[in-house]
Design a protein around this motif. Structure first.
Motif, short mmCIF file in Angstrom:
data_model
loop_
_atom_site.label_atom_id
_atom_site.label_comp_id
_atom_site.label_asym_id
_atom_site.label_seq_id
_atom_site.Cartn_x
_atom_site.Cartn_y
_atom_site.Cartn_z
N ARG A 1 -9.12 51.06 -61.04
CA ARG A 1 -10.29 51.54 -60.30
C ARG A 1 -11.07 50.37 -59.71
O ARG A 1 -11.51 50.42 -58.57
N GLN B 1 -11.75 49.63 -55.76
CA GLN B 1 -13.09 49.47 -55.21
C GLN B 1 -13.20 48.18 -54.41
O GLN B 1 -13.77 48.16 -53.31
N GLU C 1 -13.97 48.02 -50.44
CA GLU C 1 -15.25 47.47 -50.00
C GLU C 1 -15.09 46.28 -49.07
O GLU C 1 -15.78 46.20 -48.04
N GLU D 1 -12.77 55.65 -49.56
CA GLU D 1 -12.12 54.59 -50.34
C GLU D 1 -10.62 54.59 -50.10
O GLU D 1 -10.02 53.54 -49.83
#
Length: 219
Positions: free
Chosen positions: A24, A28, A32, A110
């Motif tokens: 995870r 991320q 990002e 995402e």
């Protein structure tokens, strides 16, 4: 996030959760910034696990980020499977895939940022989107829906066009994403040998109704 069979005991469950937390965190970071220079300490802190736990699951950051991409693309593919169940026409599956991808730029940012930044290196992988796209292409070739062509070459063209669509959705958010996806889908179907009038109609068929928590329906 994609899932597998649940671990059978407490130790295995904790170990699996630690691995999921690291993946995870990797997802991320990729979504990002796409910057994989983050330290292992920073990754562990984001995952809320001990520094030493990292090496119980991954030998390097490169291995972690690759696992994060595979995990994201598999989740993407599972979303497609759930939404497109019941569609038998390979041409409609291809067209719907383009339209759902355009919608997912808003509903699953995402996933789409990861596809945008890392998808090119996974066009020919044996999991995630590539496996499903190749399946649909081969079904279309076997049924005569598509003109005979090397499925690997067709997959390359399909994947490149899809990635261009994803890039456009983020670079030009002012454009109508579904309209662009419909037009691109029609072009791809014609490239695959679907007659022009048929390709025009198939690309504009209503998308299946989404279930709870699924990708929203396009207008």
């Amino acid at each position: 996030m994609s899932t597998s069979a649940p671990p059978s005991n407490r130790f295995e469950r904790r170990r699996a959760e630690t691995r999921r937390a690291l993946i995870r965190a990797g997802r991320q970071i990729l979504a990002e910034t796409g910057d994989t220079s983050a330290s292992i300490q920073a990754i562990a802190e984001r995952a809320d696990v001990g520094f030493g736990s990292f090496y119980n699951h991954f030998e390097s950051k490169a291995e972690l980020f690759d696992a994060a991409v595979v995990d994201a693309l598999e989740e993407f593919g599972q979303n497609f499977d759930e939404r497109l169940t019941g569609i038998d026409d390979p041409a409609e599956l291809v067209a719907a895939g383009f339209r759902l991808s355009a919608l997912m730029a808003d509903s699953h940012p995402e996933l789409m940022q990861i596809l945008r930044r890392r998808g090119l290196g996974h066009i020919h992988s044996d999991n995630g989107l590539a496996r499903r796209a190749l399946r649909d292409l081969e079904a279309g070739l076997a049924s005569g829906r598509f003109t005979p062509v090397d499925p690997v070459v067709a997959l390359t063209a399909l994947g490149g066009t899809l990635l261009s669509l994803v890039e456009m959705r983020f670079a030009r958010p002012d454009l109508n994403g579904d309209e662009a996806a419909v037009n691109l889908a029609e072009m791809v179907l014609r490239m695959l040998g679907v007659p022009p009038d048929d390709a025009h109609e198939v690309a504009r068929r209503p998308l299946p109704d989404p279930g709870p928590g699924s990708i929203p329906r396009g207008e």
